[in-house]
Scaffold this motif. Structure first.
Motif, PDB file in Angstrom:
ATOM      1  N   ARG A  25       0.834  -1.202   0.000  1.00 21.05           N
ATOM      2  CA  ARG A  25       0.000   0.000   0.000  1.00 21.05           C
ATOM      3  C   ARG A  25       0.872   1.256   0.000  1.00 21.05           C
ATOM      4  N   TRP A 117      -4.151  -8.970  -4.477  1.00 21.92           N
ATOM      5  CA  TRP A 117      -4.407  -7.535  -4.565  1.00 21.92           C
ATOM      6  C   TRP A 117      -4.348  -7.077  -6.021  1.00 21.92           C
ATOM      7  N   GLU A 129      -4.915   3.267  -3.373  1.00 22.38           N
ATOM      8  CA  GLU A 129      -4.397   2.143  -2.606  1.00 22.38           C
ATOM      9  C   GLU A 129      -4.806   0.837  -3.294  1.00 22.38           C
ATOM     10  N   LEU A 131      -6.408  -2.723  -4.154  1.00 19.48           N
ATOM     11  CA  LEU A 131      -7.738  -3.251  -3.857  1.00 19.48           C
ATOM     12  C   LEU A 131      -7.660  -4.758  -3.648  1.00 19.48           C
ATOM     13  N   LEU A 132      -8.420  -5.256  -2.699  1.00 20.39           N
ATOM     14  CA  LEU A 132      -8.507  -6.698  -2.492  1.00 20.39           C
ATOM     15  C   LEU A 132      -9.189  -7.331  -3.700  1.00 20.39           C
ATOM     16  N   GLU A 135     -12.435  -9.647  -2.997  1.00 20.80           N
ATOM     17  CA  GLU A 135     -13.580  -9.041  -2.306  1.00 20.80           C
ATOM     18  C   GLU A 135     -14.606  -8.601  -3.345  1.00 20.80           C
ATOM     19  N   GLU A 138     -17.996  -3.185  -1.868  1.00 20.39           N
ATOM     20  CA  GLU A 138     -17.308  -1.960  -2.258  1.00 20.39           C
ATOM     21  C   GLU A 138     -16.178  -1.655  -1.289  1.00 20.39           C
ATOM     22  N   GLN A 139     -15.129  -1.049  -1.831  1.00 20.12           N
ATOM     23  CA  GLN A 139     -13.944  -0.699  -1.060  1.00 20.12           C
ATOM     24  C   GLN A 139     -13.762   0.816  -1.135  1.00 20.12           C
ATOM     25  N   GLN A 141     -12.452   4.641  -0.791  1.00 22.56           N
ATOM     26  CA  GLN A 141     -11.195   5.392  -0.720  1.00 22.56           C
ATOM     27  C   GLN A 141     -11.548   6.868  -0.869  1.00 22.56           C
ATOM     28  N   ALA A 145     -15.589   5.088  -4.153  1.00 20.78           N
ATOM     29  CA  ALA A 145     -15.605   3.684  -3.772  1.00 20.78           C
ATOM     30  C   ALA A 145     -15.311   2.865  -5.024  1.00 20.78           C
ATOM     31  N   LYS A 147     -15.229  -1.359  -6.542  1.00 11.96           N
ATOM     32  CA  LYS A 147     -15.554  -2.757  -6.312  1.00 11.96           C
ATOM     33  C   LYS A 147     -15.150  -3.560  -7.539  1.00 11.96           C
ATOM     34  N   ARG A 159     -16.099   1.859 -10.402  1.00  9.48           N
ATOM     35  CA  ARG A 159     -15.805   3.046  -9.581  1.00  9.48           C
ATOM     36  C   ARG A 159     -17.074   3.876  -9.425  1.00  9.48           C
TER      37      ARG A 159
END
Length: 254
Positions: A25, A117, A129, A131-132, A135, A138-139, A141, A145, A147, A159
């Motif tokens: 990261r 990642w 950063e 992203l997993l 997953e 949603e992630q 930032q 967000a 996903k 996005r």
């Protein structure tokens, strides 16, 4: 052998070198804050060659930036030198209508640790950063967000900016590739009048507050203040002023 010390100094990174998620990261953020996304070589008639030593000279020694194949290609070399397991992936970029382009339109990276990642330092204004990859929620930032959604044999990076709907960024599969696989599309983006990279100059990088961009003769800065995004734009009046902005804001001398 990669001069790791010089590369880390180039991106102003002084943290841990252990191959962990925290290091990954920090490295991606450091890279995006220092190495611009730019296509200036194309407009200067300088050929782009996907070779480690050539990319190192350009990005590290000459303190330039690059577009996806260059930035992500060399970043993959750095990560491997630090002990990360990295795969170069082919991505198909979505247009405004949500239609995907050809294979190898973009290079993105997969880094495998305890988890996998998605890593990218070559897509301009995107996720800061990693992203997993596995997953499906949603992630978030900052004011965005992201996903990763399944699409048949592919995964799609989505996005959503604050107040807007989800939009596809690109889709990709998990097969690893090498520089040679990207060569035809890299040449296309350097030479074809249909490529957006040949149509206008771009130089852009993230900042601690937001982003700065030179889009042809427009200088654009965005910053997040008190939860609000502030945008300023001015038009440059000469090539001399353009060159000065490149030096002042991006450290680039063509």
């Amino acid at each position: 052998m990669l001069n790791t010390k010089a590369y880390l100094e180039r991106i102003n990174y002084h943290g841990s070198r252990a191959p962990t998620a925290e290091t990954l990261r920090a490295l991606q953020v450091a890279h995006l804050l220092t190495v611009p996304f730019e296509n200036l070589s194309i407009h200067a008639g300088q050929p782009i060659l996907l070779e480690d030593d050539v990319l190192f000279t350009k990005i590290v020694s000459n303190r330039r930036g690059g577009f996806c194949y260059e930035a992500n290609g060399l970043f993959a070399v750095l990560l491997r030198a630090l002990g990360f397991e990295v795969a170069m992936l082919s991505a198909e970029v979505a247009n405004a209508a949500g239609e995907f382009g050809p294979a190898f339109d973009h290079m993105t990276l997969m880094v495998t640790l305890d988890q996998r990642w998605l890593v990218d330092v070559g897509f301009g204004d995107s996720f800061l950063e990693p992203l997993l990859l596995d997953e499906r929620v949603e992630q978030p930032q900052a004011r965005r967000a992201f996903k990763i959604s399944p699409d048949g044999d592919h995964l799609v990076l989505m996005r959503r900016d604050e107040g807007y709907e989800w939009k596809a960024q690109y889709r990709f599969a998990l097969q690893p590739y090498t520089y040679a696989d990207y060569a035809a599309m890299c040449l296309y983006h350097q030479t074809s009048p249909e490529s957006h990279f040949t149509q206008s100059r771009i130089c852009s990088r993230a900042t601690e507050e937001g982003r700065i961009t030179l889009s042809d003769m427009r200088f654009i800065s965005t910053s997040n203040r008190d939860g609000e995004q502030v945008r300023h734009e001015r038009t440059l009046t000469s090539e001399q002023e353009y060159a000065q902005a490149l030096r002042e804001y991006f450290g680039i001398v063509m």
